[in-house]
Design an enzyme around this catalytic site. Structure first.
Site, PDB file in Angstrom:
ATOM      1  N   HIS A   1      -9.499  -3.845   9.971  1.00  0.00           N
ATOM      2  CA  HIS A   1      -9.438  -3.676   8.522  1.00  0.00           C
ATOM      3  C   HIS A   1      -9.898  -4.939   7.774  1.00  0.00           C
ATOM      4  O   HIS A   1     -10.264  -4.861   6.612  1.00  0.00           O
ATOM      5  CB  HIS A   1      -8.009  -3.382   8.073  1.00  0.00           C
ATOM      6  CG  HIS A   1      -7.686  -1.914   7.959  1.00  0.00           C
ATOM      7  ND1 HIS A   1      -8.529  -1.005   7.364  1.00  0.00           N
ATOM      8  CD2 HIS A   1      -6.585  -1.210   8.346  1.00  0.00           C
ATOM      9  CE1 HIS A   1      -7.950   0.197   7.393  1.00  0.00           C
ATOM     10  NE2 HIS A   1      -6.778   0.103   7.994  1.00  0.00           N
TER      11      HIS A   1
ATOM     12  N   GLU B   1       0.852  -1.182   0.000  1.00  0.00           N
ATOM     13  CA  GLU B   1       0.000   0.000   0.000  1.00  0.00           C
ATOM     14  C   GLU B   1       0.895   1.241   0.000  1.00  0.00           C
ATOM     15  O   GLU B   1       1.878   1.269   0.730  1.00  0.00           O
ATOM     16  CB  GLU B   1      -0.896   0.030   1.244  1.00  0.00           C
ATOM     17  CG  GLU B   1      -1.928   1.147   1.153  1.00  0.00           C
ATOM     18  CD  GLU B   1      -2.912   1.162   2.328  1.00  0.00           C
ATOM     19  OE1 GLU B   1      -2.744   0.378   3.279  1.00  0.00           O
ATOM     20  OE2 GLU B   1      -3.836   1.963   2.269  1.00  0.00           O
TER      21      GLU B   1
ATOM     22  N   GLU C   1      -5.548  -2.864  12.678  1.00  0.00           N
ATOM     23  CA  GLU C   1      -5.240  -3.737  11.533  1.00  0.00           C
ATOM     24  C   GLU C   1      -6.222  -4.908  11.475  1.00  0.00           C
ATOM     25  O   GLU C   1      -6.650  -5.312  10.399  1.00  0.00           O
ATOM     26  CB  GLU C   1      -3.800  -4.245  11.585  1.00  0.00           C
ATOM     27  CG  GLU C   1      -2.729  -3.147  11.700  1.00  0.00           C
ATOM     28  CD  GLU C   1      -2.892  -1.983  10.754  1.00  0.00           C
ATOM     29  OE1 GLU C   1      -3.383  -2.174   9.633  1.00  0.00           O
ATOM     30  OE2 GLU C   1      -2.532  -0.852  11.146  1.00  0.00           O
TER      31      GLU C   1
ATOM     32  N   ALA D   1       1.670   0.006  10.885  1.00  0.00           N
ATOM     33  CA  ALA D   1       1.406  -1.386  10.552  1.00  0.00           C
ATOM     34  C   ALA D   1       0.581  -1.457   9.272  1.00  0.00           C
ATOM     35  O   ALA D   1       0.084  -0.436   8.793  1.00  0.00           O
ATOM     36  CB  ALA D   1       0.631  -2.065  11.683  1.00  0.00           C
TER      37      ALA D   1
HETATM   38  N1  TRP Z   1      -3.093   0.836   5.740  1.00  0.00           N
HETATM   39  C1  TRP Z   1      -2.162   1.065   6.806  1.00  0.00           C
HETATM   40  C2  TRP Z   1      -3.021   1.354   8.036  1.00  0.00           C
HETATM   41  O1  TRP Z   1      -3.450   2.405   8.297  1.00  0.00           O
HETATM   42  C3  TRP Z   1      -1.268   2.236   6.561  1.00  0.00           C
HETATM   43  C4  TRP Z   1       0.051   1.946   5.985  1.00  0.00           C
HETATM   44  C5  TRP Z   1       0.953   1.065   6.420  1.00  0.00           C
HETATM   45  C6  TRP Z   1       0.663   2.597   4.903  1.00  0.00           C
HETATM   46  N2  TRP Z   1       2.086   1.163   5.676  1.00  0.00           N
HETATM   47  C7  TRP Z   1       1.946   2.080   4.753  1.00  0.00           C
HETATM   48  C8  TRP Z   1       0.267   3.593   4.054  1.00  0.00           C
HETATM   49  C9  TRP Z   1       2.822   2.541   3.774  1.00  0.00           C
HETATM   50  C10 TRP Z   1       1.129   4.048   3.071  1.00  0.00           C
HETATM   51  C11 TRP Z   1       2.373   3.511   2.940  1.00  0.00           C
HETATM   52  O2  TRP Z   1      -3.387   0.483   8.738  1.00  0.00           O
HETATM   53 ZN    ZN Z   2      -5.596   1.714   8.573  1.00  0.00          ZN
END
Ligand code: TRP
Ligand code: ZN
Length: 865
Positions: free
Chosen positions: A299, A120, A296, A260
């Site tokens: 999610h 991500e 997490e 995370a």
């Molecule tokens: N989706 C992750 C969260 O909020 C966020 C995240 C983790 C992220 N690593 C990243 C976003 C690197 C951008 C880049 O739980």
């Molecule tokens: Zn998140």
């Protein structure tokens, strides 16, 4: 001249050109030459014979279509475009990547010898050519091959086979039964210690829980495991949501850009957000770990089962999931304290972002680098927007909305509008106007006027919503404005308008509204925007006496805290005026008296008392000024701390002594340590022999919360023991980088002329490493955020330090560089001299070669603001 990076626009969204299925990914791990084979079926969605795949820093080896070598493609720096394709075909691509030289911590990289991925938002394209966008969902079959000393080879879903290869290497195959977008892909390979447990879901599914940590760290994993189990239970109880795989893995790595990542069935965590025991982690760390493990996990439904159509919709998953993790923490611990935390995050960080050059709505409309939009606005304001819907609908209807959302969209990639529609339709509450919260940026101001009409026994409340002057098309928002009217004893008065009793949440939908409350027989004390019912700034001419009455008597813990903060801010503002007129600055006796009695409250949660007597932080106070009087504020904080220490000396000491804790992690022990810490902090400002011995005894405590509190207190007061304590800490903890981060952060707060040089010299400390984001944030992040006196020095050395570092980080890790630039973004909020000093540094950064998109987007916005 470099070409300027191009922005993408929400309004230009188009469905993907192809649908992908049967994705098979083979990864042969090697530090500098990892071979990737990607095979998938592509089916055309539109009348198009070309396919443009994303890919960055990839060495392309072969392309095959339907089993035949294929040559009809164009390779560009960030894409591979194939032409003259059939409507449906199998594509096989082989490419090579180098994890060991990947310091961006995006894609596949090495963290202390372990391979791991971060995909991500757009990191999958650093692994192979793919339609790297969240609305392309496919099934995954992943084969990982590696040397046999790399014990664990992990990916998403279920392990379906493993074995040895003739050449001595080994492999594992993973199949994920749930379709997912590429940003949720994960691969981890390394040698770890594993903590195992089990969870049985409500419907009887047995889930293996595994937490992978660096060898030797097993004793620091149990808190994360407990948090995970609590999260799984809570999501069943409160949201009716069960886990959907037979295995849930968490891996802790030392090199990670964020907290995370929720990869399906295989979360990757920053080790700082997993590892804890009483010797190495503070109570705050314990709380952070619980909430991130929860986040997490949550999610899995809000993000993975239902994901985002495009990255402009990021708040669909993040705002909602932050709301859910906040509720988790509130249900497990203290609701009031969690609310205080959340509101503080809004006021210290989000308000600044929303009034600066990076201001954006929670659903941005224009993005250059997506990594720049993982912001407090998308996350925390996003959660406040969800919370407002919860307030407007109530828990029952909100849960009906969630159910409908999953009924309609399970397995899909959807938009924020889809979420609001589900809430609207399930509850029958019209949310059309409310949706503006998704498209309008800026913190609304709510101007409040009140009038008490003695003769009519009426209390009149007038509200006006005012929007950012920089947004000429701003429309009035639908704002849930919660209030309470209190009598002098703090009793809540019944609210009635036109003969009808009304609830405490007023729904402001027009620019202005006026409310006449009846049967009010004495001028009441209004509690405004109770519980921070909307992410707004209230402008109301509060009298100190009203605030003190609320602080003394209100039954709502949150309202008491809010009143204390307001009262401090009133005092600080008037101190700034006094300073300008060369007058003495003092906290008024009335406020000190109330604080004295707060310290003596016996039946109040000690954690709440700690928050009630705490001064608002520097950023919260700064938000009250158009031009931030840095030097004056630093002096006033010091003066106020010393005055509190002197005038409340006996109450502080009594509270300190009565805060008895037994080294446990229970809520009561945590609260006691919190009160011990803050009272010791004040007391250190005017030390005597008692205080000196307390500093001494706490600094030798095994418990990190108490130890660190003593060090902070001694350091901030420049106590004679400070130097030695700090040297000892360094000597004792060099084997534990996460603990050393606390030490770096402490050093960064040094307030004397040598601070900048000290920070620079620590770059050479054996534990420091510029390529590790945790280290950089602990030292330099802390310096720029929590040492205003030295960062904002008028010789510009503080700003220069940051810019020098950003220029280095631009090449090492652009994502981290970009997060670190934040303190420069509010350059317009300072005096002329500081403005020009910061601008000089911003221009220096803008001029460097190979400026990353990440830094370009922010620096460019800052300079053109
Ligand atoms: N989706 C992750 C969260 O909020 C966020 C995240 C983790 C992220 N690593 C990243 C976003 C690197 C951008 C880049 O739980
Ligand atoms: Zn998140």
């Amino acid at each position: 001249m470099q070409t300027k990076p191009q922005a993408k626009y929400l309004k230009n969204y188009q469905i993907p050109s192809h649908t992908v299925s049967n994705f098979e990914l083979d990864v042969e791990l090697h530090p500098t030459e990892t071979k990737i084979k990607a095979k998938a079926t592509y089916q055309c969605n539109r009348e198009e014979a070309t396919l443009r795949l994303d890919g960055v820093d990839l060495q392309l080896n072969t392309v095959r279509v339907n089993g035949e070598d294929f040559k009809d493609y164009v390779q560009e720096p960030t894409s591979l475009t194939l032409s003259n394709l059939p409507e449906k075909f199998t594509l096989e691509i082989e490419n090579t990547i180098s994890p060991s030289t990947n310091t961006s911590l995006e894609g596949l990289y090495l963290s202390e010898g372990a391979y791991c991925t971060q995909c991500e938002a757009e990191g999958f394209r650093k692994i192979t050519y793919f339609l790297d966008r969240p609305d392309v969902l496919t099934d995954y079959l992943v084969t990982i091959t590696a040397e046999k000393n790399i014990t664990y080879l992990l990916s998403n879903g279920n392990k379906i086979s493993e074995g040895k290869l003739p050449d001595g290497r080994h492999y594992t195959k993973w199949q994920d039964p749930h379709k997912k977008p590429s940003y949720l892909f994960a691969l981890v390979a390394g040698d770890f210690d594993v903590l195992r447990d089990k969870f049985t879901t409500r419907s009887g599914r047995e889930v293996d829980l595994e937490i992978f940590v660096d060898k030797g760290n097993l004793s620091k994993a149990p808190h994360a495991m407990t948090s995970l189990i609590n999260a799984m239970k809570w999501d069943e109880a409160r949201f009716n949501l069960e886990y959907d795989l037979d295995i849930y893995m968490i891996v802790a790595v030392d090199f990670f850009n964020m907290g995370a990542m929720e990869n399906k069935g295989l979360n990757v965590f920053n080790s700082a957000c997993v590892l804890a025991n009483q010797q190495t982690a503070t109570d705050r760390d314990y709380h952070t770990i619980e909430s991130i493990v929860g986040h997490e996990y949550f999610h899995n439904w809000t993000g993975n089962r239902v994901t985002c159509r495009d990255w402009f919709q990021l708040s669909l998953k993040e705002g909602l999931t932050v709301f859910r993790d906040q509720e988790f923490s509130s249900d497990l611990g203290s609701r009031a304290l969690n609310r205080i935390d959340a509101v503080m995050a809004m006021r210290t960080h989000q308000f600044a972002e929303d009034s600066g050059p990076m201001a954006h709505p929670i659903r941005p409309e224009k993005v250059i680098e997506m990594n720049n939009f993982y912001t407090v606005t998308v996350y925390n304001k996003g959660a406040e927007v969800i919370r407002m819907m919860h307030t407007l609908l109530g828990e029952e209807n909100f849960q009906k909305g969630m159910q409908l959302y999953f009924q309609r969209h399970d397995g899909q990639a959807v938009t924020c509008d889809d979420f609001v529609s589900a809430m609207n339709d399930a509850s029958g509450k019209c949310l059309n106007q409310f949706k503006l919260w998704y498209s309008q940026f800026g913190t609304p101001k709510i101007k409040v006027e009140t009038e008490y009409k003695q003769n009519e026994q009426k209390f009149v409340l007038k509200l006006e919503q005012i929007h950012a002057a920089s947004d000429p098309v701003a429309q009035p928002l639908h704002i849930p404005f919660a209030i309470e009217l209190l009598d002098e004893e703090g009793n809540s008065l019944p609210l009635s308008i036109n003969g009808h009793s009304v609830g405490s949440v007023l729904e402001l939908t027009e620019h202005t509204a006026s409310y006449e409350f009846e049967n009010i027989c004495k001028r009441p004390i209004p509690v405004l925007l109770e519980n921070f019912s909307a992410p707004c700034i209230v402008e109301y001419d509060y009298h100190l006496t009203d605030l003190l009455d609320i602080l003394k008597h209100a039954s709502s813990d949150y309202s008491r805290w809010e009143a204390a903060q307001r009262a401090f801010i009133l005092e600080i503002k008037s101190a700034v005026c006094s300073l300008e007129q060369q007058k003495q600055v003092n906290i008024s006796e009335e406020l000190l008296n109330v604080l004295a009695s707060v310290l003596k409250e016996e039946n109040t949660d000690k954690a709440l008392i700690s928050e009630l007597i705490r001064l608002p932080n520097f950023d919260t106070v700064s938000a009250e000024f158009d031009c931030i009087p840095v030097t004056e504020l630093v002096a006033i904080f010091k003066q106020f701390e010393q005055q509190i220490a002197a005038e409340l000396n006996s109450e502080l000491k009594a509270a300190y002594v009565n805060s008895i804790e037994n080294g446990e992690v229970s809520a009561a022990a945590v609260a006691a340590r919190s009160l011990k810490s803050i009272t010791l902090y004040y007391l250190a400002q005017t030390p005597d022999s008692d205080v000196s011995s307390w500093l001494e005894s706490n600094s030798t405590q095994e418990n990190m919360t108490l130890k660190l509190a003593a060090l902070k207190a001694a350091k901030s007061a420049d106590h004679s023991s400070a130097e030695q304590l700090i040297t000892e800490f360094d000597a004792n903890w060099r084997h534990d980088p996460l603990v050393m981060d606390k030490w770096f952060a402490l050093q960064a707060c040094t307030n004397n002329d040598g601070a900048v040089e000290l920070v620079k010299s620590l770059y050479d400390h054996p534990c420091f490493d510029k390529s590790n984001p945790n280290r950089v944030r602990a030292l330099v992040g802390q310096f720029t955020r929590s040492n205003p006196a030295q960062f904002h020095r008028l010789d510009g050395k503080g700003y220069e330090l940051l810019a020098d570092l950003l220029i280095e980080l631009n090449d090492i890790n652009p994502q981290n560089a970009s997060r670190m630039v934040t303190p420069f973004m509010s350059w317009q909020r300072y005096d002329q001299q500081r403005q020009s000093l910061i601008k000089t540094q911003l221009k220096r950064i803008a001029a460097i070669e190979n400026l990353s998109d990440d830094l370009f987007e922010k620096v460019d916005k800052a300079l053109n603001a």
